[in-house]
Design a protein around this motif. Structure first.
Motif, PDB file in Angstrom:
ATOM      1  N   THR A 234      49.492 -34.990 -46.128  1.00 34.50           N
ATOM      2  CA  THR A 234      48.789 -33.580 -46.188  1.00 34.50           C
ATOM      3  C   THR A 234      47.379 -33.897 -45.397  1.00 34.50           C
ATOM      4  O   THR A 234      46.728 -34.797 -46.096  1.00 34.50           O
ATOM      5  CB  THR A 234      48.413 -33.486 -47.668  1.00 34.50           C
ATOM      6  N   SER A 235      47.368 -33.261 -44.474  1.00 30.98           N
ATOM      7  CA  SER A 235      46.075 -33.434 -43.558  1.00 30.98           C
ATOM      8  C   SER A 235      44.988 -32.324 -43.973  1.00 30.98           C
ATOM      9  O   SER A 235      45.346 -31.801 -45.017  1.00 30.98           O
ATOM     10  CB  SER A 235      46.489 -33.022 -42.014  1.00 30.98           C
ATOM     11  N   VAL A 236      43.684 -32.683 -43.418  1.00 27.04           N
ATOM     12  CA  VAL A 236      42.741 -31.696 -43.773  1.00 27.04           C
ATOM     13  C   VAL A 236      43.041 -30.486 -43.452  1.00 27.04           C
ATOM     14  O   VAL A 236      42.173 -29.502 -43.781  1.00 27.04           O
ATOM     15  CB  VAL A 236      41.442 -32.446 -43.189  1.00 27.04           C
ATOM     16  N   PHE A 237      43.942 -30.157 -42.500  1.00 25.78           N
ATOM     17  CA  PHE A 237      44.246 -28.839 -41.995  1.00 25.78           C
ATOM     18  C   PHE A 237      45.337 -28.002 -42.897  1.00 25.78           C
ATOM     19  O   PHE A 237      45.408 -26.848 -42.360  1.00 25.78           O
ATOM     20  CB  PHE A 237      44.609 -28.825 -40.315  1.00 25.78           C
ATOM     21  N   ALA A 238      45.828 -28.694 -43.838  1.00 23.91           N
ATOM     22  CA  ALA A 238      46.796 -28.102 -44.674  1.00 23.91           C
ATOM     23  C   ALA A 238      46.085 -26.770 -45.180  1.00 23.91           C
ATOM     24  O   ALA A 238      46.928 -25.715 -45.344  1.00 23.91           O
ATOM     25  CB  ALA A 238      46.855 -29.113 -45.800  1.00 23.91           C
ATOM     26  N   PRO A 239      45.158 -26.287 -45.685  1.00 21.16           N
ATOM     27  CA  PRO A 239      44.772 -25.199 -46.267  1.00 21.16           C
ATOM     28  C   PRO A 239      44.576 -23.910 -45.318  1.00 21.16           C
ATOM     29  O   PRO A 239      44.551 -23.026 -45.720  1.00 21.16           O
ATOM     30  CB  PRO A 239      42.961 -25.488 -46.941  1.00 21.16           C
ATOM     31  N   TYR A 240      44.485 -24.358 -44.008  1.00 16.58           N
ATOM     32  CA  TYR A 240      44.389 -23.567 -43.159  1.00 16.58           C
ATOM     33  C   TYR A 240      45.798 -22.774 -42.362  1.00 16.58           C
ATOM     34  O   TYR A 240      46.370 -23.526 -41.626  1.00 16.58           O
ATOM     35  CB  TYR A 240      43.575 -23.896 -41.828  1.00 16.58           C
ATOM     36  N   THR A 241      46.145 -21.869 -43.263  1.00 14.29           N
ATOM     37  CA  THR A 241      47.627 -21.368 -42.815  1.00 14.29           C
ATOM     38  C   THR A 241      47.707 -19.973 -42.385  1.00 14.29           C
ATOM     39  O   THR A 241      48.595 -19.404 -41.775  1.00 14.29           O
ATOM     40  CB  THR A 241      48.415 -21.462 -44.390  1.00 14.29           C
ATOM     41  N   ASN A 242      46.409 -19.134 -42.517  1.00 10.34           N
ATOM     42  CA  ASN A 242      46.740 -17.582 -41.981  1.00 10.34           C
ATOM     43  C   ASN A 242      46.100 -17.462 -40.757  1.00 10.34           C
ATOM     44  O   ASN A 242      44.846 -17.372 -40.465  1.00 10.34           O
ATOM     45  CB  ASN A 242      45.832 -16.721 -43.182  1.00 10.34           C
ATOM     46  N   PHE A 243      47.075 -17.586 -39.865  1.00 14.40           N
ATOM     47  CA  PHE A 243      46.405 -17.269 -38.416  1.00 14.40           C
ATOM     48  C   PHE A 243      46.852 -15.729 -37.995  1.00 14.40           C
ATOM     49  O   PHE A 243      47.406 -15.008 -38.685  1.00 14.40           O
ATOM     50  CB  PHE A 243      47.200 -18.351 -37.395  1.00 14.40           C
ATOM     51  N   SER A 244      46.196 -15.462 -36.616  1.00 11.56           N
ATOM     52  CA  SER A 244      46.559 -13.962 -36.270  1.00 11.56           C
ATOM     53  C   SER A 244      47.956 -13.698 -36.033  1.00 11.56           C
ATOM     54  O   SER A 244      48.206 -12.931 -36.063  1.00 11.56           O
ATOM     55  CB  SER A 244      45.796 -14.082 -34.871  1.00 11.56           C
ATOM     56  N   SER A 245      48.788 -14.738 -35.766  1.00 11.10           N
ATOM     57  CA  SER A 245      50.195 -14.665 -35.599  1.00 11.10           C
ATOM     58  C   SER A 245      51.079 -14.572 -36.935  1.00 11.10           C
ATOM     59  O   SER A 245      52.230 -14.437 -36.894  1.00 11.10           O
ATOM     60  CB  SER A 245      50.791 -15.806 -34.818  1.00 11.10           C
ATOM     61  N   GLY A 246      50.514 -15.009 -38.155  1.00  8.36           N
ATOM     62  CA  GLY A 246      51.100 -15.275 -39.253  1.00  8.36           C
ATOM     63  C   GLY A 246      50.652 -16.300 -40.095  1.00  8.36           C
ATOM     64  O   GLY A 246      49.840 -17.109 -39.681  1.00  8.36           O
ATOM     65  N   THR A 247      51.493 -16.657 -41.146  1.00  8.53           N
ATOM     66  CA  THR A 247      51.268 -17.888 -41.853  1.00  8.53           C
ATOM     67  C   THR A 247      51.954 -19.025 -41.229  1.00  8.53           C
ATOM     68  O   THR A 247      53.182 -19.156 -40.877  1.00  8.53           O
ATOM     69  CB  THR A 247      52.016 -17.599 -43.343  1.00  8.53           C
TER      70      THR A 247
END
Length: 356
Positions: free
Chosen positions: A231-244
């Motif tokens: 589980t990386s530090v980027f795991a919480p960031y899921t909602n991007f302009s292209s979707g989840t």
């Protein structure tokens, strides 16, 4: 002659005052960037950086305003300013000795980028002015504590209340660690169960249960080395302009860009050029800045990627040890296999990292 000397003294006092107030404002407008710089320069850790950053800003506000009043001016205000600037000079000299004279020292925030040597020269000149003021200023016979104390209280109250520091004593807390539901979701997604057998490996994949049928087992040849999911530090960031998107699934390239940063724009352009000739893993951008500037950013880069915007606090936490944006991270199942700043990024290094 005395009148002319008084005029010179007040002009110099206004200059020093404006210098300190401007320095405080430039830092507090991007306080998260100043905190990050304190951490990168190893002045203190992530736990105390928010407090130290605000203490420095409040002290600069106090000295800048206190320079325009006369109470305890020669006895306390000038000596305190000299001590503070001397500390800055020692720190800058140490940074030049360790890391050389490059980058923005942060003395004037991002408004006026200055190298450590430029900031050191500025401080030495200011110290000369302070010594001149101390020699040529008469000691006030009657001093009242309440005026400088009131300024001190107002400055510190304003900085610490208007820009309250976030508790960050646990480096894996808040913006850095995914909440429990996200971790559980990652564990349940793309899970592969491996069972050792006599003639190789049995790979059992979760499937939808059907009535009257047992779980199937398929015998396959021994696979390549399996990278353990992390589980990386980027795991919480899921909602991007292209979707989840799950950034911890498979190979991913995560770019941390300031939307109006020249180095970030040039790096994005290089990645766009590379992607035309080389098949890269999915690229996702985490932006900081004004969202209205993203179109100009992508136009300069020559292509666009899925993106999201975060606030300054989260952005500079994600920069980690990178002195300033950009930061380009290559992930493989949540494991960081490539980590680049503007100084270390090259197309060749990025391609090599994607193969790990």
């Amino acid at each position: 002659m005395k009148k002319n000397n008084e005029t010179v003294i007040w002009v110099l006092r206004f200059i020093v005052s404006a210098l300190f107030i401007f320095s405080a404002i430039s830092k507090i407008k991007t306080i998260a960037a100043f905190e990050h710089q304190i951490i990168v320069q190893e002045i203190t850790n992530i736990c105390f950086a928010p407090i130290l950053a605000r203490f420095v800003v409040a002290a600069e506000f106090f000295l800048g305003i206190a320079f325009l009043q006369n109470h305890f001016f020669k006895k306390f205000i000038i000596p305190a300013t000299i001590i503070m600037l001397t500390g800055f000079c020692i720190h800058l000299s140490y940074q030049i000795f360790l890391h050389g004279d490059s980058g923005n020292c942060g003395c004037m925030g991002d408004w006026i980028p200055m190298t450590p040597s430029q900031a050191l020269i500025k401080n030495i000149v200011t110290l000369g002015i302070l010594i001149y003021l101390w020699v040529n200023t008469e000691t006030k016979k009657t001093n009242k504590h309440r005026y400088p104390l009131a300024i001190l209280f107002v400055c510190f109250a304003f900085v610490f209340l208007a820009y309250q520091p976030e508790c960050a004593c646990d480096p894996n807390a808040a913006a850095l660690t995914p909440p429990a539901p996200i971790i559980e979701q990652i564990i349940k997604t793309d899970t592969v169960y491996v069972e050792k057998g006599a003639k190789g490996l049995k790979v059992l994949t979760p499937a939808k249960k059907e009535t009257g049928k047992k779980d199937s087992a398929v015998t396959v040849a021994p696979p390549k080395e399996i990278v353990p999911r992390k589980t990386s530090v980027f795991a919480p960031y899921t909602n991007f302009s292209s979707g989840t998107t799950n950034l911890d699934a498979g190979r991913q390239i995560v770019c941390l860009f300031n939307v109006d940063c020249d180095h970030c724009m040039n790096t994005a352009k290089e990645i766009c050029e590379l992607n035309k000739t080389t098949k890269l893993p999915p690229v996702h951008i985490i932006f900081w800045g004004e969202e209205s500037q993203k179109d100009a950013f992508f136009k300069f880069a020559g292509c666009s990627y899925p993106y999201m915007f975060v606030d300054a606090g989260k952005f500079f936490r994600l920069l980690d040890k990178a002195p300033s944006p950009p930061r380009i991270v290559v992930l493989n199942e949540g494991n960081i296999v490539g980590d680049f700043s503007s100084e270390t990024f090259t197309k060749t290094a990025l391609v090599e990292a994607t193969k790990k």
